[in-house]
Design a protein around this motif. Structure first.
Motif, PDB file in Angstrom:
ATOM      1  N   ALA A   1       7.105  -1.324  -0.393  1.00  6.88           N
ATOM      2  CA  ALA A   1       6.369  -1.044  -1.633  1.00  6.88           C
ATOM      3  C   ALA A   1       7.320  -0.978  -2.824  1.00  6.88           C
TER       4      ALA A   1
ATOM      5  N   GLN B   1      -2.365   6.908  -1.695  1.00 10.86           N
ATOM      6  CA  GLN B   1      -3.128   5.686  -1.440  1.00 10.86           C
ATOM      7  C   GLN B   1      -2.452   4.787  -0.404  1.00 10.86           C
ATOM      8  N   CYS B   2      -1.119   4.813  -0.366  1.00  9.60           N
ATOM      9  CA  CYS B   2      -0.388   3.970   0.586  1.00  9.60           C
ATOM     10  C   CYS B   2       0.976   4.582   0.850  1.00  9.60           C
TER      11      CYS B   2
ATOM     12  N   TYR C   1       2.680  -0.866  -6.544  1.00  3.66           N
ATOM     13  CA  TYR C   1       1.938   0.182  -7.248  1.00  3.66           C
ATOM     14  C   TYR C   1       1.943  -0.160  -8.735  1.00  3.66           C
ATOM     15  N   THR C   2       0.769  -0.330  -9.306  1.00  2.00           N
ATOM     16  CA  THR C   2       0.676  -0.710 -10.716  1.00  2.00           C
ATOM     17  C   THR C   2      -0.422   0.067 -11.422  1.00  2.00           C
TER      18      THR C   2
ATOM     19  N   PHE D   1       7.424   0.342  -6.835  1.00  2.04           N
ATOM     20  CA  PHE D   1       6.766   1.176  -7.842  1.00  2.04           C
ATOM     21  C   PHE D   1       7.042   0.568  -9.204  1.00  2.04           C
TER      22      PHE D   1
ATOM     23  N   LEU E   1      -3.246   2.297  -9.981  1.00  2.00           N
ATOM     24  CA  LEU E   1      -3.126   3.716 -10.303  1.00  2.00           C
ATOM     25  C   LEU E   1      -3.907   4.024 -11.573  1.00  2.00           C
TER      26      LEU E   1
ATOM     27  N   VAL F   1      -1.860  -1.776  -5.436  1.00  2.00           N
ATOM     28  CA  VAL F   1      -2.467  -0.445  -5.444  1.00  2.00           C
ATOM     29  C   VAL F   1      -2.572  -0.017  -6.897  1.00  2.00           C
TER      30      VAL F   1
ATOM     31  N   ARG G   1      -1.806   6.177 -15.135  1.00  2.00           N
ATOM     32  CA  ARG G   1      -0.582   5.660 -15.742  1.00  2.00           C
ATOM     33  C   ARG G   1      -0.312   6.291 -17.103  1.00  2.00           C
TER      34      ARG G   1
ATOM     35  N   TYR H   1      10.500   2.087   0.217  1.00  2.00           N
ATOM     36  CA  TYR H   1      10.029   2.300  -1.156  1.00  2.00           C
ATOM     37  C   TYR H   1      11.146   1.933  -2.116  1.00  2.00           C
TER      38      TYR H   1
ATOM     39  N   ALA I   1       0.187   7.396  -5.996  1.00  2.00           N
ATOM     40  CA  ALA I   1       0.556   6.188  -5.252  1.00  2.00           C
ATOM     41  C   ALA I   1       0.760   6.495  -3.777  1.00  2.00           C
TER      42      ALA I   1
END
Length: 499
Positions: A66, A166-167, A101-102, A68, A133, A131, A136, A172, A163
């Motif tokens: 993932a 959710q996953c 993650y966005t 970020f 978010l 994913v 933000r 990371y 984040a």
């Protein structure tokens, strides 16, 4: 008598506090134990969630990688790093599951991928799960008019929590500089964590600006005029730098984009054993393929600037210097000139800055000679760079400067700020030959632009060729090699990832 009574009261007060010491210590210890149990329970819950989510349709566990990157749909150099990093990992670990993650909830995942191809000419070979978010806004600087660094950093923790819920990934990577999310994913999520640092959230240069009471975009004039406020802000910066160093040291591997960033991260995070310079990927070959146009004596000279419309980019300096250059042009025999500012707007704040720049051009009387090109396609960017004579850059202590490299590869003569990555890594001699120019002040930029324009076409061609020959170290291919080598430690335990 009164003195004796006061002494007795003081003794009684001390005796009272002493009687509370051990019960208080017991209560604090108990609360700490319960907090640890609570956090361990959350970790176990997240691990169970990760195990169930990582199972593929074939029943095998897939490694989840993932990134970020809350602003992945923007068009800056940081986003190019994201897409090139994903492309490199997908080539080496095709069986892994990739997550971004966005916070770009106003577009679809497919639109984000199409935007990456349109802006950067990058198309991924494997699917990516986005994913989205909803919070933000917690990392928007406009939400924190005061104590901005602290507010955004604390906001990133809450955004990181959203984040993580959710996953839960296996690996990371923070690719946008939100270091305060690292301990969250490492200790609660049980992830192996890495970070690509474009620009330290706080630097020793920022500390020196406040200490010396210099005015800057992050140090208001009313603070510099008040010694007490300057001391308070300096203490705040030192405390924040200490916390930033703690959370940054949680990273298993650290990648930085320049020598300037490396020096600051080493002094703050103190993780030299796992820190490497990984120059950002620049699509130099695409620009090197552009032919060098022969200059015509009577043709208009184009001056371009590439960079997101953020305050630290200091676009006003470009417009003011250009206005000074036009004044010089009236007294000297310079050809017609046009300044084109090319960049991306991430939000309403960036759009407001563009409007302010337009007003500045009007106030200086150069609005007819200044154009703004916002979020333009990649092909249009190439056209501008292939036709430009000078490429402007004015950010103080720019961490790297992908736009500078692109200008050099396209054959545009660069005039960059005499600091940071441009000074240390990019605009440096190649085999003893000049590759560009550096300046600091408004007058310095105007004089250097006039000097470049007064050179003969042959002299400019020599600089353009030297600059082009120097940019191969910033290519996509070089980035892939150094990036994969740096992150290899994160995948040593990934048995499901195969070449």
């Amino acid at each position: 008598m009164a003195a004796a009574e006061r002494g007795w009261c003081l003794c009684e007060l001390l005796r009272f506090f002493y009687s509370l010491f051990f019960p208080g210590l017991f209560v604090c210890g108990t609360l700490c134990v319960w907090l640890l149990i609570f956090l361990w329970g959350i970790r176990l819950l997240l691990q169970r969630k990760k195990k169930s989510a990582s199972s593929s349709k074939t029943g095998k566990n897939q490694t989840v990688i993932a990134f970020f990157h809350p602003y992945c749909n923007a068009g800056g150099g940081g986003e190019r790093v994201l897409w090139c990093a994903l492309r490199a990992l997908q080539k080496k670990y095709p069986e892994a599951l990739y997550v971004v993650y966005t916070g770009d909830a106003d577009v679809s995942g497919q639109q984000i991928l199409e935007g990456a191809f349109r802006r950067f000419n990058i198309r991924l070979t494997r699917p990516v799960k986005f994913v989205f978010l909803r919070n933000r806004y917690l990392v928007e600087d406009s939400l924190y008019p005061h104590f901005t660094l602290l507010g955004q950093s604390l906001g990133s923790i809450f955004l990181g929590w959203e984040a993580l819920m959710q996953c839960v990934p296996d690996v990371y990577i923070d690719s946008m500089g939100y270091a305060f999310t690292l301990p969250l994913f490492k200790y609660l999520g049980g992830c192996r964590v890495g970070s690509y640092v474009h620009y330290p959230t706080i630097s020793t240069d920022m500390l020196s600006v406040v200490k010396n009471q210099n005015v800057g975009f992050n140090n208001a004039a009313f603070i510099t005029r008040n010694p007490f406020l300057s001391k308070v802000k300096l203490i705040y910066y030192y405390l924040f730098a200490f916390m930033y160093g703690l959370v940054g040291s949680c990273s298993d591997i650290v990648m930085v984009n320049s020598s300037w960033t490396l020096n600051h991260i080493l002094s703050l995070w103190k993780v030299g054993n796992c820190t490497n310079i990984v120059y950002p990927p620049c699509d130099v070959q695409t620009f090197l393929d552009l032919p060098l146009h022969e200059e015509k004596a009577t043709s208009e000279h184009l001056l371009v600037s590439i960079g997101q419309f953020r305050p630290e980019k200091n676009h006003p300096l470009q417009i003011r210097a250009f206005a000074k250059l036009l004044n010089k042009k009236e007294n000297e025999s310079l050809p017609p000139l046009k300044l084109v500012l090319i960049g991306g707007c991430r939000n309403q704040d960036d759009e407001l800055r563009v409007n302010q720049l337009r007003r500045l051009a009007e106030d200086l009387g150069v609005e007819e000679d200044v154009e703004f090109k916002i979020n333009i396609p990649f092909d249009e960017l190439k056209n501008y760079l292939s036709e430009a004579t000078v490429g402007l850059h004015t950010m103080w202590n720019e961490h790297f400067g992908i736009g500078i490299v692109e200008c050099m590869a396209a054959g545009t003569i660069v005039l960059a700020h005499d600091s940071g990555g441009p000074k240390l890594d990019i605009v440096v001699p190649h085999h003893g030959e000049r590759t560009g120019f550096l300046a600091e002040s408004e007058e310095g930029y105007a004089e250097t632009m006039a000097h470049i324009l007064s050179m003969s076409a042959e002299q400019r061609l020599q600089i353009r060729n030297s600059a082009r020959a120097s940019v191969s170290r910033f290519s996509d291919q070089e980035f892939e090699v150094t990036f994969l080598s740096s992150v290899e430690r994160l995948f040593q335990k990934c048995h499901s990832c195969t070449n």
